[in-house]
Write a protein that holds these residues in place. Structure first.
Motif, PDB file in Angstrom:
ATOM      1  N   GLU A  66      -0.951  -2.285   1.998  1.00 20.96           N
ATOM      2  CA  GLU A  66       0.429  -2.707   2.236  1.00 20.96           C
ATOM      3  C   GLU A  66       0.529  -4.057   2.929  1.00 20.96           C
ATOM      4  O   GLU A  66       1.420  -4.838   2.649  1.00 20.96           O
ATOM      5  CB  GLU A  66       1.168  -1.653   3.063  1.00 20.96           C
ATOM      6  CG  GLU A  66       1.313  -0.308   2.354  1.00 20.96           C
ATOM      7  CD  GLU A  66       2.117  -0.396   1.065  1.00 20.96           C
ATOM      8  OE1 GLU A  66       3.012  -1.244   0.960  1.00 20.96           O
ATOM      9  OE2 GLU A  66       1.826   0.386   0.154  1.00 20.96           O
ATOM     10  N   ARG A  67      -0.377  -4.338   3.848  1.00 21.11           N
ATOM     11  CA  ARG A  67      -0.311  -5.580   4.631  1.00 21.11           C
ATOM     12  C   ARG A  67      -1.739  -6.095   4.842  1.00 21.11           C
ATOM     13  O   ARG A  67      -2.361  -5.764   5.838  1.00 21.11           O
ATOM     14  CB  ARG A  67       0.358  -5.278   5.975  1.00 21.11           C
ATOM     15  CG  ARG A  67       0.653  -6.476   6.803  1.00 21.11           C
ATOM     16  CD  ARG A  67       1.337  -6.065   8.125  1.00 21.11           C
ATOM     17  NE  ARG A  67       1.379  -7.181   9.028  1.00 21.11           N
ATOM     18  CZ  ARG A  67       0.418  -7.510   9.883  1.00 21.11           C
ATOM     19  NH1 ARG A  67      -0.669  -6.801   9.969  1.00 21.11           N
ATOM     20  NH2 ARG A  67       0.538  -8.557  10.665  1.00 21.11           N
ATOM     21  N   SER A  72      -3.664  -3.667  11.721  1.00 28.63           N
ATOM     22  CA  SER A  72      -3.857  -2.457  10.923  1.00 28.63           C
ATOM     23  C   SER A  72      -2.850  -2.418   9.786  1.00 28.63           C
ATOM     24  O   SER A  72      -1.789  -3.019   9.859  1.00 28.63           O
ATOM     25  CB  SER A  72      -3.769  -1.207  11.788  1.00 28.63           C
ATOM     26  OG  SER A  72      -2.691  -1.269  12.647  1.00 28.63           O
ATOM     27  N   SER A  73      -3.230  -1.719   8.738  1.00 27.29           N
ATOM     28  CA  SER A  73      -2.404  -1.655   7.540  1.00 27.29           C
ATOM     29  C   SER A  73      -2.464  -0.259   6.945  1.00 27.29           C
ATOM     30  O   SER A  73      -3.498   0.406   7.000  1.00 27.29           O
ATOM     31  CB  SER A  73      -2.896  -2.664   6.508  1.00 27.29           C
ATOM     32  OG  SER A  73      -2.129  -2.574   5.324  1.00 27.29           O
ATOM     33  N   ASP A  74      -1.348   0.167   6.390  1.00 20.38           N
ATOM     34  CA  ASP A  74      -1.339   1.417   5.636  1.00 20.38           C
ATOM     35  C   ASP A  74      -1.914   1.145   4.247  1.00 20.38           C
ATOM     36  O   ASP A  74      -1.701   0.073   3.677  1.00 20.38           O
ATOM     37  CB  ASP A  74       0.084   1.960   5.497  1.00 20.38           C
ATOM     38  CG  ASP A  74       0.665   2.399   6.825  1.00 20.38           C
ATOM     39  OD1 ASP A  74      -0.111   2.610   7.776  1.00 20.38           O
ATOM     40  OD2 ASP A  74       1.896   2.549   6.911  1.00 20.38           O
ATOM     41  N   ILE A  75      -2.648   2.126   3.737  1.00 17.27           N
ATOM     42  CA  ILE A  75      -3.233   2.003   2.403  1.00 17.27           C
ATOM     43  C   ILE A  75      -2.770   3.194   1.578  1.00 17.27           C
ATOM     44  O   ILE A  75      -2.997   4.349   1.947  1.00 17.27           O
ATOM     45  CB  ILE A  75      -4.770   1.937   2.473  1.00 17.27           C
ATOM     46  CG1 ILE A  75      -5.189   0.686   3.249  1.00 17.27           C
ATOM     47  CG2 ILE A  75      -5.368   1.947   1.081  1.00 17.27           C
ATOM     48  CD1 ILE A  75      -6.669   0.542   3.427  1.00 17.27           C
ATOM     49  N   ALA A  76      -2.087   2.883   0.475  1.00 14.10           N
ATOM     50  CA  ALA A  76      -1.610   3.922  -0.445  1.00 14.10           C
ATOM     51  C   ALA A  76      -2.617   4.061  -1.585  1.00 14.10           C
ATOM     52  O   ALA A  76      -3.142   3.067  -2.091  1.00 14.10           O
ATOM     53  CB  ALA A  76      -0.238   3.548  -0.990  1.00 14.10           C
ATOM     54  N   ALA A 106     -13.540   2.966  12.590  1.00 16.63           N
ATOM     55  CA  ALA A 106     -13.584   4.427  12.429  1.00 16.63           C
ATOM     56  C   ALA A 106     -12.986   4.799  11.070  1.00 16.63           C
ATOM     57  O   ALA A 106     -11.973   4.231  10.662  1.00 16.63           O
ATOM     58  CB  ALA A 106     -12.791   5.091  13.551  1.00 16.63           C
ATOM     59  N   PRO A 107     -13.610   5.741  10.347  1.00 16.38           N
ATOM     60  CA  PRO A 107     -13.077   6.128   9.039  1.00 16.38           C
ATOM     61  C   PRO A 107     -11.694   6.774   9.179  1.00 16.38           C
ATOM     62  O   PRO A 107     -11.393   7.414  10.182  1.00 16.38           O
ATOM     63  CB  PRO A 107     -14.088   7.142   8.504  1.00 16.38           C
ATOM     64  CG  PRO A 107     -15.056   7.403   9.583  1.00 16.38           C
ATOM     65  CD  PRO A 107     -14.820   6.456  10.694  1.00 16.38           C
ATOM     66  N   VAL A 108     -10.868   6.565   8.158  1.00 17.96           N
ATOM     67  CA  VAL A 108      -9.522   7.130   8.130  1.00 17.96           C
ATOM     68  C   VAL A 108      -9.443   8.077   6.941  1.00 17.96           C
ATOM     69  O   VAL A 108      -9.800   7.712   5.821  1.00 17.96           O
ATOM     70  CB  VAL A 108      -8.457   6.025   7.998  1.00 17.96           C
ATOM     71  CG1 VAL A 108      -7.066   6.615   7.885  1.00 17.96           C
ATOM     72  CG2 VAL A 108      -8.542   5.062   9.183  1.00 17.96           C
ATOM     73  N   TYR A 118      -1.750   9.506  -2.061  1.00 24.96           N
ATOM     74  CA  TYR A 118      -2.303   9.745  -0.725  1.00 24.96           C
ATOM     75  C   TYR A 118      -2.007   8.522   0.139  1.00 24.96           C
ATOM     76  O   TYR A 118      -1.832   7.421  -0.382  1.00 24.96           O
ATOM     77  CB  TYR A 118      -3.812   9.987  -0.810  1.00 24.96           C
ATOM     78  CG  TYR A 118      -4.157  11.189  -1.662  1.00 24.96           C
ATOM     79  CD1 TYR A 118      -4.382  12.427  -1.083  1.00 24.96           C
ATOM     80  CD2 TYR A 118      -4.234  11.085  -3.050  1.00 24.96           C
ATOM     81  CE1 TYR A 118      -4.689  13.536  -1.865  1.00 24.96           C
ATOM     82  CE2 TYR A 118      -4.536  12.183  -3.827  1.00 24.96           C
ATOM     83  CZ  TYR A 118      -4.755  13.410  -3.240  1.00 24.96           C
ATOM     84  OH  TYR A 118      -5.047  14.504  -4.012  1.00 24.96           O
ATOM     85  N   LEU A 119      -1.980   8.726   1.451  1.00 25.84           N
ATOM     86  CA  LEU A 119      -1.717   7.625   2.372  1.00 25.84           C
ATOM     87  C   LEU A 119      -2.724   7.654   3.512  1.00 25.84           C
ATOM     88  O   LEU A 119      -2.866   8.656   4.212  1.00 25.84           O
ATOM     89  CB  LEU A 119      -0.304   7.711   2.941  1.00 25.84           C
ATOM     90  CG  LEU A 119       0.073   6.599   3.917  1.00 25.84           C
ATOM     91  CD1 LEU A 119       0.122   5.252   3.216  1.00 25.84           C
ATOM     92  CD2 LEU A 119       1.392   6.910   4.586  1.00 25.84           C
TER      93      LEU A 119
END
Length: 151
Positions: A66-67, A72-76, A106-108, A118-119
């Motif tokens: 997303e950014r 930090s950024s959200d990933i769709a 750290a893994p997300v 998924y997000l």
């Protein structure tokens, strides 16, 4: 008398200087405005969402950062099988890795959002430059997607 004569010459000199400089000053203002407009028009815009496509022999993955900027950024993530049907109930883990420094955040783990979507929220990118998104889907293998993170 002599002093007054010099004074009037100084006043005349000052007026001459102003009248000679006025066209240069007035002519310079539009030039500055043009330069400002051109720089504003050519200035790089902040990056919008970055969409990437990848896959495995079993799955097709669409990843949207997303950014793609520092922080930090959200990933769709959209996950489908090879026939295009949405895959529900997958476990997706994303590791953001800076290959230049050999460090990883750290893994997300991505959270299901329905219909094969998924997000992964707040994936950290702590420096600018080349990064890799290492995505594991159901522990079946790792997809590596290159991402450029701006400032």
């Amino acid at each position: 008398m002599r002093f007054d004569g010099m004074r009037s010459r100084a006043v005349e000199f000052g007026r001459d200087m102003w009248t000679r400089r006025r066209p240069a000053v007035v002519g310079g203002v539009p030039a500055v405005v043009v330069v400002v407009v051109v720089v504003w028009w050519l200035w790089p815009q902040s990056a919008g969402p970055l969409e990437m496509h990848a896959g495995t022999p079993e799955r097709i993955v669409t990843v949207t950062v997303e950014r793609p900027r520092l922080g930090s950024s959200d990933i769709a993530i959209a996950l489908a099988d090879r026939e295009g049907k949405a895959v529900e109930g997958a476990v997706i883990r994303i590791d953001a890795v800076d290959p230049r420094m050999g460090m990883a955040e750290a893994p997300v783990t991505a959270v299901a959002a329905g219909s094969g979507r998924y997000l992964a929220a707040a994936v950290p990118f702590m420096s600018t430059g080349q990064w890799e998104l290492r995505m594991t889907v159901d522990d079946t293998g790792t997809l590596v997607l290159p991402v450029w993170i701006g400032g």
